[in-house]
Scaffold this active site. Structure first.
Site, mmCIF file in Angstrom:
data_model
loop_
_atom_site.group_PDB
_atom_site.id
_atom_site.type_symbol
_atom_site.label_atom_id
_atom_site.label_comp_id
_atom_site.label_asym_id
_atom_site.label_seq_id
_atom_site.Cartn_x
_atom_site.Cartn_y
_atom_site.Cartn_z
ATOM 1 N N ASP A 175 0.848 -1.192 0.000
ATOM 2 C CA ASP A 175 0.000 0.000 0.000
ATOM 3 C C ASP A 175 0.882 1.241 0.000
ATOM 4 O OD1 ASP A 175 -3.133 0.697 0.651
ATOM 5 O OD2 ASP A 175 -1.756 2.255 1.351
ATOM 6 N N ASN A 225 -8.357 2.228 -7.979
ATOM 7 C CA ASN A 225 -8.343 2.915 -9.272
ATOM 8 C C ASN A 225 -8.130 1.921 -10.408
ATOM 9 O OD1 ASN A 225 -5.283 3.096 -10.230
ATOM 10 N ND2 ASN A 225 -5.372 3.209 -7.999
ATOM 11 N N CYS A 237 -14.785 7.242 -3.499
ATOM 12 C CA CYS A 237 -15.254 7.184 -2.112
ATOM 13 C C CYS A 237 -15.170 8.555 -1.447
ATOM 14 C CB CYS A 237 -14.430 6.172 -1.322
ATOM 15 S SG CYS A 237 -14.582 4.507 -1.976
#
Ligand SMILES: [Zn+2]
Length: 346
Positions: free
Chosen positions: A59, A136, A192
């Protein structure tokens, strides 16, 4: 399997679909989770509890208070420290299941580094499945190319508002992402950050992804149904349609022309609709201690071993040791680049 393991995983061993043989495979299995947000942090927690031995968690972002509503692995203290999600996830897994070897990698996955990150993990065993926890389309098409090129199954998942969908991609057996959606959607997409999201839909989609991953890791890939599942937890609709068969004319799984993997289509510098821009052109490490010393006379600097934060009003810069930076308070790449040049250098 030890007697402690037999006890710990007894409810899965009793489940006929897994049995002792399936559990024994999980205890040697290796999964990668790409993106550790709402979907990814649920997947990580569920796979760790299920006893999947090795988890590679990648991440690029850090924990913020607005994540805590739906990102199951993280706590208030993680947001207060602005810990990278991959670091917070690795720590949390160690507390959930000490038998799991989790490795968190703080990185932005691009065509330039995906092979390095996923071919040569710290774990000896090759990755058997990749779970999509990204936010994405550019990264998903890159993941699709990579997974097809290595013939690794991956599980697509996405959620927004109260709606979500998931689809397994098994190279050589099912359609791939590009068979179903030849190109990423054009134009700005709701995110979001602009449309909101409920934690029940991210959990539901991540749970379906995790179930398919467990089938693959337990050696029961034949149980994965090639379907697209869509769900809306607010109006209650759940739909499943059969995936089309693999398209022989698909440029990715048919012709094996991996344009995203070759970097012929590049990812944007922006950050999925957030009021933030990521700068990642600089591919050399930074000495955060020196940077802290340089920036301290100019204003407040907060640093830990994973990242440094600096607050040039009205912006907020988070700078990582790999040279990457996330600049909050703007969506203008030019503004972000000039802040980076001014305070970090080029
Ligand atoms: Zn395809």
């Amino acid at each position: 399997m030890t007697s402690a393991e037999r006890e710990r995983y007894s409810r899965q061993i009793l489940f006929a679909g897994l049995g002792e043989a399936g559990q024994a495979r999980l205890l040697k299995a290796h999964a990668a989770i790409l993106g550790c947000g709402a979907l990814g942090s649920f997947q990580v927690a569920a796979l760790a509890r299920a006893g999947v031995r090795r988890l590679t968690i990648i991440d690029r972002d850090y924990v913020e208070p607005a994540n805590l509503q739906r990102q199951w692995l993280f706590e208030e203290s993680d947001a207060a420290e602005a810990l990278p999600k991959a670091v917070a996830a690795e720590r949390r897994v160690a507390r959930i299941n000490s038998g799991v070897q989790a490795r968190g990698i703080v990185a932005d996955v691009t065509s330039a580094n995906i092979a390095e990150l996923l071919d040569h993990t710290d774990h000896d065993e090759a990755i058997e499945v990749i779970l999509d926890g990204t936010d994405n389309f550019e990264t998903r098409y890159l993941l699709n190319d990579f997974a097809l090129s290595r013939r690794i199954p991956w599980i697509y998942g996405a959620a927004l508002g109260s709606y979500g969908l998931t689809m397994p991609v098994l190279p050589g057996r099912t359609a791939c992402l590009r068979c179903v959606y030849p190109n990423p959607p054009a134009g700005a997409q709701p995110t979001c950050e602009t449309a909101g999201v409920l934690n029940s839909i991210t959990a539901a989609i991540a749970a379906l992804q995790t179930a398919d991953a467990l089938k693959i890791l337990a050696g029961r890939a034949e149980c994965v149904r090639p379907r697209i599942t869509t769900m809306d937890v607010w109006d209650g609709g759940i739909r499943q349609i059969e995936q089309p068969p693999p398209d022989p004319d698909c440029p990715a799984c048919g012709a094996r022309d991996f344009v995203y993997l070759k970097g012929e289509r590049s990812a944007p510098a922006g950050l999925c609709g957030r009021n933030a821009v990521q700068i990642h052109e600089r591919a050399r490490p930074l000495d955060l201690e020196r940077l802290r010393a340089a920036l301290s006379p100019l204003g407040e600097v907060r640093a830990n071993e994973f990242a440094l934060r600096f607050f040039p009003h009205p912006y907020e810069m988070t700078i990582f040791p790999d040279g990457r930076a996330i600049i909050k308070g703007t969506t203008d790449i030019g503004v972000a680049r000039s802040l980076y040049a001014k305070y970090v250098g080029s």
